[in-house]
Design an enzyme around this catalytic site. Structure first.
Site, PDB file in Angstrom:
ATOM      1  N   SER A  87       0.766  -1.228  -0.029  1.00 59.86           N
ATOM      2  CA  SER A  87      -0.009   0.054  -0.133  1.00 59.86           C
ATOM      3  C   SER A  87       0.867   1.278  -0.186  1.00 59.86           C
ATOM      4  CB  SER A  87      -0.940  -0.244   0.978  1.00 59.86           C
ATOM      5  OG  SER A  87      -0.388  -0.241   2.182  1.00 59.86           O
ATOM      6  N   THR A 205      -1.932   3.899   4.252  1.00 56.73           N
ATOM      7  CA  THR A 205      -1.094   4.747   4.060  1.00 56.73           C
ATOM      8  C   THR A 205      -0.253   5.253   5.189  1.00 56.73           C
ATOM      9  OG1 THR A 205      -2.441   6.134   2.325  1.00 56.73           O
ATOM     10  CG2 THR A 205      -0.858   7.478   3.612  1.00 56.73           C
ATOM     11  N   THR A 223       1.772   6.919  -0.224  1.00 49.24           N
ATOM     12  CA  THR A 223       1.035   5.851  -0.282  1.00 49.24           C
ATOM     13  C   THR A 223       0.815   5.553  -1.745  1.00 49.24           C
ATOM     14  OG1 THR A 223      -1.466   5.099  -0.003  1.00 49.24           O
ATOM     15  CG2 THR A 223      -1.190   7.244  -0.952  1.00 49.24           C
ATOM     16  N   ARG A 233      -6.558   8.480 -10.498  1.00 44.48           N
ATOM     17  CA  ARG A 233      -7.165   9.019  -9.489  1.00 44.48           C
ATOM     18  C   ARG A 233      -6.148   9.505  -8.425  1.00 44.48           C
ATOM     19  NH1 ARG A 233      -6.650   7.299  -3.654  1.00 44.48           N
ATOM     20  NH2 ARG A 233      -8.722   7.438  -2.714  1.00 44.48           N
ATOM     21  N   VAL A 234      -6.509  10.467  -7.755  1.00 41.76           N
ATOM     22  CA  VAL A 234      -5.498  10.951  -6.622  1.00 41.76           C
ATOM     23  C   VAL A 234      -6.367  11.076  -5.349  1.00 41.76           C
ATOM     24  CG1 VAL A 234      -4.202  13.054  -5.886  1.00 41.76           C
ATOM     25  CG2 VAL A 234      -4.163  12.550  -8.280  1.00 41.76           C
ATOM     26  N   GLY A 235      -5.605  10.522  -4.059  1.00 45.50           N
ATOM     27  CA  GLY A 235      -6.229  10.329  -3.113  1.00 45.50           C
ATOM     28  C   GLY A 235      -5.860  11.673  -2.143  1.00 45.50           C
ATOM     29  N   ASP A 236      -6.213  11.621  -0.927  1.00 44.76           N
ATOM     30  CA  ASP A 236      -5.858  12.619   0.087  1.00 44.76           C
ATOM     31  C   ASP A 236      -4.423  12.947   0.217  1.00 44.76           C
ATOM     32  OD1 ASP A 236      -6.111  10.151   1.257  1.00 44.76           O
ATOM     33  OD2 ASP A 236      -6.223  11.012   3.149  1.00 44.76           O
ATOM     34  N   THR A 256      -5.446   8.415   7.015  1.00 47.96           N
ATOM     35  CA  THR A 256      -5.363   7.343   6.250  1.00 47.96           C
ATOM     36  C   THR A 256      -6.926   6.819   6.072  1.00 47.96           C
ATOM     37  OG1 THR A 256      -4.642   5.008   6.137  1.00 47.96           O
ATOM     38  CG2 THR A 256      -5.144   5.855   8.393  1.00 47.96           C
ATOM     39  N   GLY A 257      -7.062   5.927   5.104  1.00 52.06           N
ATOM     40  CA  GLY A 257      -8.294   5.406   4.654  1.00 52.06           C
ATOM     41  C   GLY A 257      -8.837   6.112   3.411  1.00 52.06           C
ATOM     42  N   GLY A 259      -9.460   8.183   0.713  1.00 51.83           N
ATOM     43  CA  GLY A 259      -9.116   9.658   0.737  1.00 51.83           C
ATOM     44  C   GLY A 259     -10.395  10.672   0.196  1.00 51.83           C
TER      45      GLY A 259
HETATM   46  C1  SD4 Z   1      -5.862   7.351  -0.695  1.00 51.81           C
HETATM   47  N1  SD4 Z   1      -5.763   7.700   2.051  1.00 51.81           N
HETATM   48  O1  SD4 Z   1      -5.251   7.111  -1.311  1.00 51.81           O
HETATM   49  C2  SD4 Z   1      -5.357   6.920   0.992  1.00 51.81           C
HETATM   50  C3  SD4 Z   1      -5.188   5.539   1.170  1.00 51.81           C
HETATM   51  C4  SD4 Z   1      -4.977   4.874   2.425  1.00 51.81           C
HETATM   52  O2  SD4 Z   1      -5.553   3.324   3.960  1.00 51.81           O
HETATM   53  O3  SD4 Z   1      -4.771   5.530   3.428  1.00 51.81           O
HETATM   54  N2  SD4 Z   1      -5.599   3.833   2.681  1.00 51.81           N
HETATM   55  O4  SD4 Z   1      -6.918   7.327  -0.328  1.00 51.81           O
END
Ligand code: SD4
Length: 350
Positions: A87, A205, A223, A233-236, A256-257, A259
């Site tokens: 990850s 992350t 991450t 795709r771009v996350g947080d 984390t999680g 995004g």
């Molecule tokens: C995202 N927050 O790309 C990241 C992924 C992540 O636990 O943290 N997963 O959305």
């Protein structure tokens, strides 16, 4: 369902940790002062189980009286390089088209920051993010432009999709169903694992926050994002204010999680602003989590978001939607503490 918390342990200083604690004592007694003007606490905190090993690497910098910014970069490079970790960085699970695409950001106490998003072929995106911060007039470079910059800066172009990750992707292609699972089971991260069988893990992350002997805060976040995400795709994580935020007058936060939920709520910025208003790190993380739930009560029942925060005094707190989120804390007294975060829901949906 395995409850990870029953396995969580915090242990006493290891021999190597004791060895590292001495230079720190020297740094503190040589007149280094914290944010309050007093000799301050020196501490690093990171998300998830793999934060333990990352913290220990960061501590090799912090324990010598080094800078928080160097510490967080050094620390998060550990999971970026870990082939068992799918990850973050190399060996990260790819997007739905088979491309490993990475996001990272870094920020210091003065508001200097840099980030890269959807960068491919570079094993240590956090170090590219730092170069963006220090060597460009910009904050965020994405995709091919980020890769071009990295190559100009001397980073090596590499193939990051390992056979194991490729195999997992081919498995996923059989259904091609995209649904982030909640990481509430113990996973196998090699050195940092707690000796338990691996579980589901299609996202996690590393977010790291550090306070150094000079009283300076910094943070980093890196991450491979959500496994099987859409291309582009771009996350947080690379979004300053979402996956990471640091304000030297207040503290720092990282997330984390899923995004998308964090971005919708400018999560890490919100946590820092709540600490500015007087909340403890845990209270601030909890309120940010509740804000996310309030906006989408149904959707958030089955997804995970966790926040980790550290204030300028070095107090650390965390809160998550689902149980199973862990965070690691390291200071002169204890180098390998791994703690369970409090959460809104205590039953796992995974
Ligand atoms: C995202 N927050 O790309 C990241 C992924 C992540 O636990 O943290 N997963 O959305």
């Amino acid at each position: 369902m395995t409850d990870r918390r029953q396995f969580l342990k915090t242990s006493l200083l290891g021999a190597s940790a004791l060895a590292m604690a001495k230079p720190l004592a020297a740094a503190a007694s040589s007149g280094a002062t914290g944010a309050t003007g007093q000799p301050g606490i020196v501490r690093v905190a990171s998300t998830w189980d793999f934060g333990v090993a990352a913290n220990q690497a960061a501590w090799t910098v912090l324990g010598q009286g080094g800078h928080a910014l160097d510490a967080v970069e050094t620390g998060v490079r550990v999971p970026e390089a870990d082939l068992k970790n799918h990850s973050v960085g190399r060996a990260g699970y790819p997007d739905r088209d088979g491309h490993v695409s990475l996001d990272a950001s870094i920020m210091d106490a003065e508001g200097n920051c840099g980030a890269v998003a959807a960068i491919e072929h570079i094993a240590h995106p956090i170090s590219v993010a730092r170069r963006v911060m220090e060597r460009t007039p910009h904050v965020l470079l994405v995709g091919d432009g980020a890769l071009q910059f990295a190559l100009e800066q001397g980073f090596k172009k590499e193939h990051l999709l390992t056979p194991e990750s490729e195999k997992a992707w081919h498995e996923w292609l059989k259904t091609a169903h995209y649904e982030p699972s909640i990481n509430s089971e113990v996973r196998d991260y090699g050195k940092t694992n707690l000796g338990l069988p691996g579980g589901k893990d299609n996202h996690d992350t590393i977010g790291m926050l550090a306070l150094d002997a000079h009283g300076k805060l910094a943070g980093a976040c890196t991450t491979s994002g959500m496994a099987w995400k859409m291309r582009g795709r771009v996350g947080d994580s690379p979004i300053i204010g979402a996956g990471l935020y640091v304000d030297g007058d207040v503290g720092g936060a990282t997330s984390t999680g899923v995004g998308e939920e964090v971005i919708r709520n400018a999560g890490s910025f919100l946590v820092v602003e709540l600490m500015r208003q007087g909340r403890t790190p845990t209270e601030a993380c909890k309120e940010a989590v509740m804000r996310i739930i309030k906006r989408r009560p149904e959707a958030t029942k089955t997804l995970q978001v966790g926040f980790l925060a550290m204030n300028k005094e070095g107090e650390v707190g965390a809160y998550a939607i689902q149980h199973g989120f862990t965070y690691a804390v390291c200071d002169a007294k204890k180098q390998d503490a791994l703690l369970p975060s409090a959460s809104v829901y205590t039953t796992s949906y995974s």
